[in-house]
Motif scaffolding. Sequence first.
Motif, PDB file in Angstrom:
ATOM      1  N   SER A   1      47.284  25.057  15.119  1.00 40.02           N
ATOM      2  CA  SER A   1      46.864  23.987  15.663  1.00 40.02           C
ATOM      3  C   SER A   1      45.952  24.362  16.811  1.00 40.02           C
ATOM      4  O   SER A   1      46.284  25.138  17.757  1.00 40.02           O
ATOM      5  CB  SER A   1      47.800  23.076  16.270  1.00 40.02           C
ATOM      6  N   CYS A   2      44.841  23.582  16.999  1.00 42.72           N
ATOM      7  CA  CYS A   2      43.658  23.705  18.006  1.00 42.72           C
ATOM      8  C   CYS A   2      43.215  22.532  18.615  1.00 42.72           C
ATOM      9  O   CYS A   2      43.237  21.602  18.048  1.00 42.72           O
ATOM     10  CB  CYS A   2      42.694  24.665  17.372  1.00 42.72           C
ATOM     11  N   ILE A   3      42.657  22.521  20.085  1.00 44.64           N
ATOM     12  CA  ILE A   3      42.298  21.426  20.512  1.00 44.64           C
ATOM     13  C   ILE A   3      41.022  21.887  21.395  1.00 44.64           C
ATOM     14  O   ILE A   3      40.804  23.093  22.196  1.00 44.64           O
ATOM     15  CB  ILE A   3      43.218  20.676  21.451  1.00 44.64           C
ATOM     16  N   SER A   4      40.191  21.055  21.267  1.00 44.30           N
ATOM     17  CA  SER A   4      38.724  21.015  22.221  1.00 44.30           C
ATOM     18  C   SER A   4      39.091  20.527  23.166  1.00 44.30           C
ATOM     19  O   SER A   4      39.262  19.365  23.420  1.00 44.30           O
ATOM     20  CB  SER A   4      37.699  20.745  21.253  1.00 44.30           C
ATOM     21  N   SER A   5      39.204  21.232  24.390  1.00 54.90           N
ATOM     22  CA  SER A   5      39.586  20.408  25.932  1.00 54.90           C
ATOM     23  C   SER A   5      38.766  19.446  26.304  1.00 54.90           C
ATOM     24  O   SER A   5      39.207  18.429  27.131  1.00 54.90           O
ATOM     25  CB  SER A   5      40.232  21.801  26.871  1.00 54.90           C
ATOM     26  N   GLY A   6      37.614  19.879  26.056  1.00 54.37           N
ATOM     27  CA  GLY A   6      36.459  18.854  26.367  1.00 54.37           C
ATOM     28  C   GLY A   6      36.648  17.461  25.876  1.00 54.37           C
ATOM     29  O   GLY A   6      36.539  16.545  26.422  1.00 54.37           O
TER      30      GLY A   6
ATOM     31  N   VAL B   1      33.204  26.072  20.547  1.00 55.15           N
ATOM     32  CA  VAL B   1      33.788  25.999  19.299  1.00 55.15           C
ATOM     33  C   VAL B   1      33.667  24.619  18.505  1.00 55.15           C
ATOM     34  O   VAL B   1      34.028  23.531  19.019  1.00 55.15           O
ATOM     35  CB  VAL B   1      35.401  26.374  19.177  1.00 55.15           C
ATOM     36  N   ILE B   2      32.842  24.618  17.621  1.00 47.69           N
ATOM     37  CA  ILE B   2      32.486  23.566  16.790  1.00 47.69           C
ATOM     38  C   ILE B   2      33.991  23.254  16.020  1.00 47.69           C
ATOM     39  O   ILE B   2      34.706  23.915  15.824  1.00 47.69           O
ATOM     40  CB  ILE B   2      31.376  23.721  15.742  1.00 47.69           C
ATOM     41  N   LEU B   3      33.867  21.678  15.896  1.00 48.11           N
ATOM     42  CA  LEU B   3      35.128  21.307  15.147  1.00 48.11           C
ATOM     43  C   LEU B   3      35.589  21.867  13.875  1.00 48.11           C
ATOM     44  O   LEU B   3      36.632  22.301  13.742  1.00 48.11           O
ATOM     45  CB  LEU B   3      35.061  19.711  15.009  1.00 48.11           C
ATOM     46  N   SER B   4      34.417  22.131  13.062  1.00 43.73           N
ATOM     47  CA  SER B   4      35.001  22.620  11.866  1.00 43.73           C
ATOM     48  C   SER B   4      35.360  24.333  11.881  1.00 43.73           C
ATOM     49  O   SER B   4      36.054  24.711  10.917  1.00 43.73           O
ATOM     50  CB  SER B   4      33.608  22.499  10.961  1.00 43.73           C
ATOM     51  N   SER B   5      35.217  24.583  12.938  1.00 41.42           N
ATOM     52  CA  SER B   5      35.661  26.072  13.311  1.00 41.42           C
ATOM     53  C   SER B   5      36.798  26.365  14.105  1.00 41.42           C
ATOM     54  O   SER B   5      37.263  27.424  14.524  1.00 41.42           O
ATOM     55  CB  SER B   5      34.827  27.099  13.823  1.00 41.42           C
ATOM     56  N   LEU B   6      37.502  25.346  14.450  1.00 39.00           N
ATOM     57  CA  LEU B   6      38.756  25.198  15.471  1.00 39.00           C
ATOM     58  C   LEU B   6      39.579  26.096  15.113  1.00 39.00           C
ATOM     59  O   LEU B   6      40.569  26.630  15.717  1.00 39.00           O
ATOM     60  CB  LEU B   6      39.028  23.764  15.761  1.00 39.00           C
ATOM     61  N   GLY B   7      39.927  26.138  13.691  1.00 40.73           N
ATOM     62  CA  GLY B   7      41.145  26.652  13.031  1.00 40.73           C
ATOM     63  C   GLY B   7      40.946  28.037  12.608  1.00 40.73           C
ATOM     64  O   GLY B   7      41.957  28.620  12.089  1.00 40.73           O
ATOM     65  N   THR B   8      39.882  28.710  12.995  1.00 37.71           N
ATOM     66  CA  THR B   8      39.430  29.994  12.380  1.00 37.71           C
ATOM     67  C   THR B   8      39.797  31.040  13.661  1.00 37.71           C
ATOM     68  O   THR B   8      38.959  31.036  14.680  1.00 37.71           O
ATOM     69  CB  THR B   8      37.981  30.103  11.967  1.00 37.71           C
ATOM     70  N   ALA B   9      40.335  32.001  13.372  1.00 40.72           N
ATOM     71  CA  ALA B   9      40.798  32.925  14.389  1.00 40.72           C
ATOM     72  C   ALA B   9      39.569  33.573  14.891  1.00 40.72           C
ATOM     73  O   ALA B   9      39.562  33.973  16.121  1.00 40.72           O
ATOM     74  CB  ALA B   9      41.634  34.092  13.945  1.00 40.72           C
ATOM     75  N   SER B  10      38.421  33.951  14.200  1.00 38.93           N
ATOM     76  CA  SER B  10      37.354  34.691  14.594  1.00 38.93           C
ATOM     77  C   SER B  10      36.425  33.785  15.515  1.00 38.93           C
ATOM     78  O   SER B  10      35.614  34.435  15.997  1.00 38.93           O
ATOM     79  CB  SER B  10      36.489  35.130  13.340  1.00 38.93           C
ATOM     80  N   SER B  11      36.697  32.486  15.696  1.00 39.02           N
ATOM     81  CA  SER B  11      36.012  31.643  16.603  1.00 39.02           C
ATOM     82  C   SER B  11      36.395  31.975  17.918  1.00 39.02           C
ATOM     83  O   SER B  11      35.668  31.637  19.035  1.00 39.02           O
ATOM     84  CB  SER B  11      36.336  30.113  16.270  1.00 39.02           C
TER      85      SER B  11
END
Length: 126
Positions: free
Chosen positions: A49-54, A102-112
Amino acid sequence: EVQLQASGGGLVQAGGSLRLSCAASGFTFGDYAIGWFRQAPGKEREGVSCISSGDGGTYYANSVKGRFTISSDNAKNTVYLQMNSLGPEDTAVYYCAAAPRVILSSLGTASSYVYWGQGTQVTVSS
Protein backbone atom coordinates in the motif's frame (compact mmCIF):
# COMPACT_ATOMS: atom_id res chain seq x y z
CA GLU A 1 19.79 13.03 5.05
CA VAL A 2 16.62 11.11 4.27
CA GLN A 3 15.66 8.66 6.98
CA LEU A 4 12.72 6.29 7.16
CA GLN A 5 12.05 4.48 10.41
CA ALA A 6 9.59 1.63 10.25
CA SER A 7 8.09 0.19 13.41
CA GLY A 8 5.09 -1.71 14.69
CA GLY A 9 5.76 -5.21 13.47
CA GLY A 10 5.38 -8.24 15.65
CA LEU A 11 3.78 -11.62 16.13
CA VAL A 12 0.01 -11.84 15.92
CA GLN A 13 -2.52 -14.61 15.55
CA ALA A 14 -4.52 -15.01 12.40
CA GLY A 15 -7.44 -12.62 12.38
CA GLY A 16 -5.56 -10.09 14.46
CA SER A 17 -4.41 -6.57 13.70
CA LEU A 18 -1.22 -4.56 13.67
CA ARG A 19 -0.43 -0.96 12.88
CA LEU A 20 2.85 -0.14 11.21
CA SER A 21 4.39 3.31 11.35
CA CYS A 22 6.91 4.91 9.04
CA ALA A 23 8.47 8.05 10.48
CA ALA A 24 10.20 10.12 7.84
CA SER A 25 12.74 12.91 8.04
CA GLY A 26 15.14 14.76 5.79
CA PHE A 27 12.72 15.78 3.07
CA THR A 28 9.55 17.77 2.49
CA PHE A 29 7.00 15.17 3.43
CA GLY A 30 4.13 16.55 1.41
CA ASP A 31 6.08 16.34 -1.85
CA TYR A 32 6.73 12.63 -1.57
CA ALA A 33 5.02 9.33 -2.01
CA ILE A 34 5.46 6.85 0.82
CA GLY A 35 4.99 3.18 0.21
CA TRP A 36 4.82 -0.02 2.17
CA PHE A 37 6.35 -3.07 0.57
CA ARG A 38 6.83 -6.56 1.87
CA GLN A 39 9.06 -9.48 1.16
CA ALA A 40 8.47 -13.02 2.33
CA PRO A 41 11.21 -15.66 2.25
CA GLY A 42 11.79 -16.87 -1.28
CA LYS A 43 9.46 -14.29 -2.78
CA GLU A 44 9.94 -11.03 -4.58
CA ARG A 45 9.31 -7.73 -2.87
CA GLU A 46 5.77 -6.57 -3.54
CA GLY A 47 3.93 -3.33 -3.13
CA VAL A 48 1.37 -3.50 -0.35
CA SER A 49 0.00 0.00 0.00
CA CYS A 50 1.28 3.42 -0.92
CA ILE A 51 0.17 7.00 -0.55
CA SER A 52 1.02 10.23 -2.23
CA SER A 53 1.37 12.55 0.75
CA GLY A 54 0.62 15.64 -1.27
CA ASP A 55 -2.67 14.73 -2.94
CA GLY A 56 -3.63 11.65 -0.93
CA GLY A 57 -3.67 9.30 -3.88
CA THR A 58 -3.41 5.69 -2.73
CA TYR A 59 -2.52 2.24 -3.97
CA TYR A 60 -3.50 -1.11 -2.48
CA ALA A 61 -2.45 -4.53 -3.64
CA ASN A 62 -5.47 -6.66 -4.46
CA SER A 63 -4.51 -9.07 -1.71
CA VAL A 64 -4.92 -6.43 1.01
CA LYS A 65 -7.86 -4.39 -0.24
CA GLY A 66 -10.55 -4.18 2.38
CA ARG A 67 -8.16 -5.30 5.13
CA PHE A 68 -5.36 -2.72 5.16
CA THR A 69 -5.67 1.05 5.36
CA ILE A 70 -2.89 3.51 4.73
CA SER A 71 -2.95 7.01 6.17
CA SER A 72 -0.64 9.95 6.43
CA ASP A 73 -0.12 12.45 9.24
CA ASN A 74 1.74 15.23 7.50
CA ALA A 75 2.19 17.15 10.76
CA LYS A 76 4.11 14.20 12.19
CA ASN A 77 5.80 13.19 8.94
CA THR A 78 4.49 9.72 9.54
CA VAL A 79 2.61 7.21 7.44
CA TYR A 80 0.62 4.43 9.05
CA LEU A 81 -0.51 1.09 7.76
CA GLN A 82 -3.42 -0.37 9.68
CA MET A 83 -3.56 -4.08 9.00
CA ASN A 84 -6.68 -6.00 9.98
CA SER A 85 -7.80 -9.58 9.47
CA LEU A 86 -4.23 -10.70 9.15
CA GLY A 87 -3.50 -14.14 7.80
CA PRO A 88 -0.38 -16.29 7.57
CA GLU A 89 0.02 -15.11 3.98
CA ASP A 90 0.76 -11.64 5.32
CA THR A 91 3.89 -12.87 7.08
CA ALA A 92 6.85 -10.95 5.69
CA VAL A 93 9.36 -8.23 6.37
CA TYR A 94 7.62 -4.93 5.73
CA TYR A 95 9.59 -1.98 4.42
CA CYS A 96 8.64 1.63 3.96
CA ALA A 97 10.01 3.61 1.07
CA ALA A 98 9.82 7.16 -0.24
CA ALA A 99 10.22 8.97 -3.50
CA PRO A 100 9.37 12.37 -4.95
CA ARG A 101 6.82 12.83 -7.71
CA VAL A 102 5.53 9.30 -8.17
CA ILE A 103 2.60 9.16 -10.55
CA LEU A 104 -0.49 7.37 -9.36
CA SER A 105 -0.09 4.43 -11.73
CA SER A 106 3.40 3.76 -10.38
CA LEU A 107 2.69 4.08 -6.68
CA GLY A 108 2.86 0.34 -6.08
CA THR A 109 6.05 -0.27 -8.05
CA ALA A 110 9.19 -0.75 -5.99
CA SER A 111 11.45 0.68 -8.69
CA SER A 112 9.62 4.02 -8.35
CA TYR A 113 11.10 4.51 -4.87
CA VAL A 114 14.47 5.99 -4.07
CA TYR A 115 14.75 5.80 -0.31
CA TRP A 116 14.18 2.71 1.79
CA GLY A 117 13.96 2.17 5.49
CA GLN A 118 14.90 -0.88 7.46
CA GLY A 119 12.29 -3.58 7.58
CA THR A 120 9.98 -4.60 10.38
CA GLN A 121 8.99 -8.23 10.73
CA VAL A 122 5.34 -9.19 10.70
CA THR A 123 4.58 -12.78 11.61
CA VAL A 124 1.04 -14.13 11.59
CA SER A 125 0.49 -17.48 13.21
CA SER A 126 -2.32 -19.76 12.13
